[in-house]
Design an enzyme around this catalytic site. Structure first.
Site, short mmCIF file in Angstrom:
data_model
loop_
_atom_site.label_atom_id
_atom_site.label_comp_id
_atom_site.label_asym_id
_atom_site.label_seq_id
_atom_site.Cartn_x
_atom_site.Cartn_y
_atom_site.Cartn_z
N TYR A 10 -1.95 -0.27 10.81
CA TYR A 10 -1.99 -0.94 9.55
C TYR A 10 -0.76 -0.43 8.70
O TYR A 10 -0.08 -1.81 8.20
CB TYR A 10 -3.15 -0.50 8.94
CG TYR A 10 -3.18 -0.94 7.40
CD1 TYR A 10 -3.05 -2.30 7.01
CD2 TYR A 10 -3.35 0.09 6.46
CE1 TYR A 10 -2.96 -2.61 5.50
CE2 TYR A 10 -3.29 -0.25 5.10
CZ TYR A 10 -2.99 -1.54 4.68
OH TYR A 10 -3.17 -1.92 3.38
N THR A 67 0.93 -1.15 0.08
CA THR A 67 -0.06 -0.14 -0.01
C THR A 67 0.83 1.32 -0.03
O THR A 67 2.08 1.29 0.39
CB THR A 67 -0.89 0.14 1.33
OG1 THR A 67 -1.70 1.24 1.20
CG2 THR A 67 -0.10 -0.07 2.45
N ASP A 68 0.30 2.43 -0.45
CA ASP A 68 1.13 3.88 -0.32
C ASP A 68 0.90 4.43 0.89
O ASP A 68 1.76 5.16 1.56
CB ASP A 68 0.35 4.55 -1.17
CG ASP A 68 -1.16 5.13 -1.21
OD1 ASP A 68 -1.75 4.52 -0.20
OD2 ASP A 68 -1.69 5.74 -1.76
N GLU A 69 0.31 3.59 2.18
CA GLU A 69 0.06 4.07 3.19
C GLU A 69 1.46 3.98 4.14
O GLU A 69 1.77 4.57 4.81
CB GLU A 69 -1.18 3.67 3.78
CG GLU A 69 -2.21 3.80 3.46
CD GLU A 69 -3.62 3.60 4.36
OE1 GLU A 69 -3.40 3.81 5.90
OE2 GLU A 69 -4.45 3.10 3.97
N LYS A 122 2.29 -3.20 7.44
CA LYS A 122 2.53 -3.47 5.97
C LYS A 122 4.05 -2.91 5.71
O LYS A 122 4.86 -3.43 4.92
CB LYS A 122 1.56 -2.64 4.97
CG LYS A 122 0.34 -3.25 4.99
CD LYS A 122 0.15 -4.63 4.60
CE LYS A 122 0.46 -4.74 2.97
NZ LYS A 122 0.50 -6.23 2.58
#
Length: 352
Positions: free
Chosen positions: A159, A134-136, A163
């Protein structure tokens, strides 16, 4: 020889869409999914009876199970979609995210490494482990700029931190053991089969139910929206031609404020399923307390993927969001089946 892939998390939103498309194109998919709340066999109903789809109920952390599946089915690639993925849930219960996203990914990597080492010749050269992220992991952007593959990691939610840890493990297994890995970091996905806790299906479901449409804070948080079919196409592109050990960002080139997305959904529903009182669904918008640690803006620079592999999104936001609304309106039975007693469209992740 038929191409075989081991896909983990293939009953979830992105993984399910990926599996449906791959099997329809003739790929044999061994689909390993733990069927947590967001994994749903209904998503895969179209593949019932198809010999090219082998569904296995199990956990990526089960080393013996994964080793058995690899030895039995001899896949040419492992694609890891398995993850706990909702930020709000990670605020309420971060341990589950560490267990699946970090510990589970580590176990999967160890099984993949051992399997890859057992391969010989062309089979070993061709094998790939593709990790979907993810870009998060990059944190939050200011008013300008975009995340590139060189952006330092700065995760701000449990989260995102889990990741980020899994991404680092994938990188480490390539550099330490030589495992031929690929990593993709995508922007916000939307489309069919998304669990109704995420913004777009949540707004559709609550609007149709006549309930308030919660907008966090001032609603001016910016996300880059990526239609799930475009994401799946990008993953296949990276798997086919990506450079081993590299990371590729995948974005939809569609930055929108959260409030803008909600208003677009209301307008589409006004046209397709008008309220009985004739008012707009916008009347149901309700601003609520912001999410703790809410990142202000994400934006993806997918230039590397475009330059090296020729991929770009095939759907504009306007096309994708209209198709998404139409799909949910036509599949209200699916929404009803995936909503169980533990989640009924309520607000979670307030860290109260």
């Amino acid at each position: 020889m038929t191409t075989t892939w081991l896909v983990t998390g293939g009953a979830g939103f992105i993984g399910g869409n990926f599996v449906l498309g791959a099997v329809r194109r003739g790929i044999r998919v061994v689909n390993l999914d733990a069927l947590t709340y967001a994994g749903n066999r209904d998503t895969l109903a179209a593949l019932d009876g198809d010999p090219r789809h082998v569904f296995v109920h199990g956990d990526i952390g089960d080393r013996a199970l994964v080793a058995r599946l690899l030895a039995e089915h001899r896949p040419q690639a492992i694609l890891n979609f398995a993850a706990e993925s909702h930020v709000d849930r990670s605020i309420d219960g971060p341990a589950a995210f560490v267990q699946t996203n970090v510990v589970g990914t580590l176990a999967l990597l160890e099984a993949a490494r051992d399997y890859w080492k057992s391969l010989q010749g062309e089979a070993r050269e061709a094998f790939r482990f593709l990790h979907v992220s993810t870009d998060e992991v990059y944190g939050s952007l200011g008013e300008t700029g975009a995340f590139t593959e060189d952006t330092p990691y700065a995760p701000n939610s449990p989260y995102a931190a889990s990741k980020a840890a899994s991404d680092h493990l994938v990188r480490a297994f390539h550099h330490t053991y030589g495992l031929p890995t690929l990593t993709t970091n995508c922007s916000n996905n939307y489309g069919p089969y998304q669990f109704p806790e995420k913004l777009i299906p949540l707004i559709i479901a609550r609007a149709l139910a006549g309930e308030p449409l919660p907008v966090y804070g001032d609603g001016r948080q910016v996300r880059d929206w990526l239609y799930v079919a475009d994401h799946c196409a990008a993953i296949e592109t990276v798997l086919a031609g990506g450079r081993v050990g590299e990371t590729y960002n995948i974005g939809g080139n569609a930055e929108k404020r959260n409030l803008e997305v909600v208003e677009v959904l209301c307008d589409l529903l006004d046209a397709r399923r008008p309220r009985a009182d004739g008012r707009s669904y916008r009347a149901q918008i309700a601003f609520v307390a912001d999410r703790p640690g809410h990142d202000r803006r994400y934006a993806i620079d997918a230039g590397k993927l475009r330059r090296e592999l020729g991929w770009s999104p095939a759907h504009s936001f306007e096309q994708g969001i209209a198709h998404t609304v139409d799909w949910y309106l036509a599949h209200q039975d699916w929404v009803a089946r995936v909503l169980d007693g533990s989640y009924r469209l309520q607000r979670i992740g307030t860290a109260a």
